[in-house]
Design an enzyme around this catalytic site. Sequence first.
Site, PDB file in Angstrom:
ATOM      1  N   HIS A  67       1.058   7.755  11.458  1.00  0.00           N
ATOM      2  CA  HIS A  67       2.018   6.962  10.686  1.00  0.00           C
ATOM      3  C   HIS A  67       3.430   7.512  10.835  1.00  0.00           C
ATOM      4  O   HIS A  67       3.685   8.694  10.592  1.00  0.00           O
ATOM      5  CB  HIS A  67       1.652   6.954   9.206  1.00  0.00           C
ATOM      6  CG  HIS A  67       2.410   5.938   8.414  1.00  0.00           C
ATOM      7  ND1 HIS A  67       2.010   4.618   8.324  1.00  0.00           N
ATOM      8  CD2 HIS A  67       3.558   6.030   7.699  1.00  0.00           C
ATOM      9  CE1 HIS A  67       2.870   3.955   7.566  1.00  0.00           C
ATOM     10  NE2 HIS A  67       3.822   4.782   7.179  1.00  0.00           N
ATOM     11  N   ASP A  69       7.626   5.873  10.157  1.00  0.00           N
ATOM     12  CA  ASP A  69       8.446   4.745   9.698  1.00  0.00           C
ATOM     13  C   ASP A  69       9.798   4.675  10.392  1.00  0.00           C
ATOM     14  O   ASP A  69      10.794   4.235   9.790  1.00  0.00           O
ATOM     15  CB  ASP A  69       8.646   4.836   8.178  1.00  0.00           C
ATOM     16  CG  ASP A  69       7.456   4.306   7.401  1.00  0.00           C
ATOM     17  OD1 ASP A  69       7.163   3.103   7.524  1.00  0.00           O
ATOM     18  OD2 ASP A  69       6.814   5.090   6.681  1.00  0.00           O
ATOM     19  N   GLU A 166       2.258  -2.253   7.555  1.00  0.00           N
ATOM     20  CA  GLU A 166       2.020  -1.467   6.345  1.00  0.00           C
ATOM     21  C   GLU A 166       2.145  -2.352   5.105  1.00  0.00           C
ATOM     22  O   GLU A 166       3.212  -2.503   4.537  1.00  0.00           O
ATOM     23  CB  GLU A 166       2.999  -0.292   6.254  1.00  0.00           C
ATOM     24  CG  GLU A 166       2.642   0.668   5.135  1.00  0.00           C
ATOM     25  CD  GLU A 166       3.557   1.879   5.091  1.00  0.00           C
ATOM     26  OE1 GLU A 166       3.223   2.839   4.369  1.00  0.00           O
ATOM     27  OE2 GLU A 166       4.604   1.871   5.764  1.00  0.00           O
ATOM     28  N   HIS A 193       0.544  -2.034   0.088  1.00  0.00           N
ATOM     29  CA  HIS A 193       1.530  -0.958   0.015  1.00  0.00           C
ATOM     30  C   HIS A 193       1.642  -0.587  -1.463  1.00  0.00           C
ATOM     31  O   HIS A 193       0.619  -0.358  -2.102  1.00  0.00           O
ATOM     32  CB  HIS A 193       2.873  -1.369   0.639  1.00  0.00           C
ATOM     33  CG  HIS A 193       3.787  -0.194   0.847  1.00  0.00           C
ATOM     34  ND1 HIS A 193       4.925  -0.006   0.114  1.00  0.00           N
ATOM     35  CD2 HIS A 193       3.699   0.870   1.685  1.00  0.00           C
ATOM     36  CE1 HIS A 193       5.505   1.125   0.477  1.00  0.00           C
ATOM     37  NE2 HIS A 193       4.784   1.674   1.444  1.00  0.00           N
ATOM     38  N   HIS A 239      -2.580   3.734   0.490  1.00  0.00           N
ATOM     39  CA  HIS A 239      -1.893   2.911  -0.518  1.00  0.00           C
ATOM     40  C   HIS A 239      -2.849   2.022  -1.310  1.00  0.00           C
ATOM     41  O   HIS A 239      -2.447   1.445  -2.326  1.00  0.00           O
ATOM     42  CB  HIS A 239      -0.797   2.034   0.093  1.00  0.00           C
ATOM     43  CG  HIS A 239       0.420   2.786   0.526  1.00  0.00           C
ATOM     44  ND1 HIS A 239       1.321   3.332  -0.367  1.00  0.00           N
ATOM     45  CD2 HIS A 239       0.890   3.098   1.759  1.00  0.00           C
ATOM     46  CE1 HIS A 239       2.294   3.931   0.295  1.00  0.00           C
ATOM     47  NE2 HIS A 239       2.054   3.812   1.595  1.00  0.00           N
ATOM     48  N   HIS A 260      -2.218   7.860   6.306  1.00  0.00           N
ATOM     49  CA  HIS A 260      -1.305   8.905   5.830  1.00  0.00           C
ATOM     50  C   HIS A 260      -1.589   9.183   4.358  1.00  0.00           C
ATOM     51  O   HIS A 260      -0.850   8.794   3.475  1.00  0.00           O
ATOM     52  CB  HIS A 260       0.162   8.529   6.085  1.00  0.00           C
ATOM     53  CG  HIS A 260       0.612   7.223   5.504  1.00  0.00           C
ATOM     54  ND1 HIS A 260       0.005   6.028   5.783  1.00  0.00           N
ATOM     55  CD2 HIS A 260       1.645   6.927   4.669  1.00  0.00           C
ATOM     56  CE1 HIS A 260       0.629   5.042   5.143  1.00  0.00           C
ATOM     57  NE2 HIS A 260       1.622   5.570   4.453  1.00  0.00           N
ATOM     58  N   ASP A 329       3.940  10.690   8.308  1.00  0.00           N
ATOM     59  CA  ASP A 329       4.766   9.882   7.408  1.00  0.00           C
ATOM     60  C   ASP A 329       6.254  10.214   7.525  1.00  0.00           C
ATOM     61  O   ASP A 329       7.016   9.976   6.586  1.00  0.00           O
ATOM     62  CB  ASP A 329       4.306  10.032   5.954  1.00  0.00           C
ATOM     63  CG  ASP A 329       4.739   8.858   5.077  1.00  0.00           C
ATOM     64  OD1 ASP A 329       5.199   7.834   5.618  1.00  0.00           O
ATOM     65  OD2 ASP A 329       4.644   8.970   3.835  1.00  0.00           O
TER      66      ASP A 329
END
Length: 443
Positions: A67, A69, A166, A193, A239, A260, A329
């Site tokens: 993961h 972002d 995500e 999420h 999540h 993650h 992450d």
Amino acid sequence: MLVTANLISLFRMPSWIFGGSGSGSFWMQFPRLVVILSSLSGLVSGFSGTDVSAHDLMSKYPLIDGHNDLALKLRILHNNRLSQINLHNVSKLATDISRLRAGHVQAQMFAAYVVCQAQNKDAVMLTLEQIDVIRRMCTEYEDLELVTSAEGTNSSPKIACLISVEGGHSIDSSLSVLRTFYQLGVRSIALTHTCNTPWAESSSTHHKFYQRENNSLTYFGKAVVEEMNRLGMIVDLSHSSWDTAKAALKISKAPVIFSHSSSYSICNHSRNVPDQLLHALKRNRGLIMVNLYSEFIACGKEANISVVADHFDHIKRVIGAESVGIGGDYEGAANFPQGLEDVSKYPALIQELLLRNWREDELAGVLRMNFLRVFEEVERVIQISPQKVQNACRLDLSHLRGQLRGHQSHTPTLPRAHHGPLEPQSLLVWATVLLICSLLPLY
């Protein structure tokens, strides 16, 4: 402490030990010198040998990280305009190509994420834009390669890019959107999420979307998991609420991942995974990829590499090293443990695990082999019936027969041979059906 004491004693030894007049005394002290020199050797290897071993190991088994972002930061800082940034060196971020190389990252799952406030509004459009920027990034830079399979991930000589979505709010409760994402290269979707969807519950209570008493998967939520199994997409439970995760683990025919998340027993944050879910994950042959965000690692206390390694040790003890991976992450969180500030620091974590007596085969699994196994098993579960594979025209209307009962006069059927020549109307109908079939894509 023993090494320090021996060093002090070495410097305090009288000069005759190093060549003075009492040669007999020297030989009496010789065993002590051997002990001191052995301690020095251990001290030197403690500073350099393990670090070299970590880099050597990661050169042999480069990391697949679950993961990142970066796409979110590209949107926030540059509105997805890749021309405004050089991804080889980005000082403001924790991720760039140079540091991915330094961290021995061979494959990265990049998340296409949009905020929960977009749910029921423009979430699909925004997600498409995030998928687009990942695709452009991974095709325009020579160091990166967009991949969509386990084989492609494993064999890429570049930094392989996988796309994940995500948050289930991105599909707007539509299996058609889910399938379209797959066609665009998405190979993993997180069911939630930080917001509930109409069909799954989040581990977070920050947003108040779709509050309900039954916080598991709805009938449609189960259909999402089943469709992802059919397509060959990885179900991601990071999540998700624990009840949603339990339900998904129960019905999924393929291994799932927590892309993650960390151990709840070490840090009791709702984003982390309790032991009971770890056992269910083990039965599913799935994977938990440990998150490095300080808040999920240390629960507000000082976060360092040692505490991160505690999560790995605990999960290994509960369900085995074959169920562990890494999902850093980076770019999705603000603070990371000392010594793990960016993606170049992964060797420091592997060094710590080596010091804790993790074997090479266990770390090979953590770094890449466990994820590849899961991805390959997900691909093997793809559900396409033999009848559909053999059918050159993949138009199957058999499920409509019950609905058409009573309307046989409007349904074109092949007359039996003894009925004689086809009527012109029947010929026209069948010509239309064959034309439609010829225009359909063959899969």
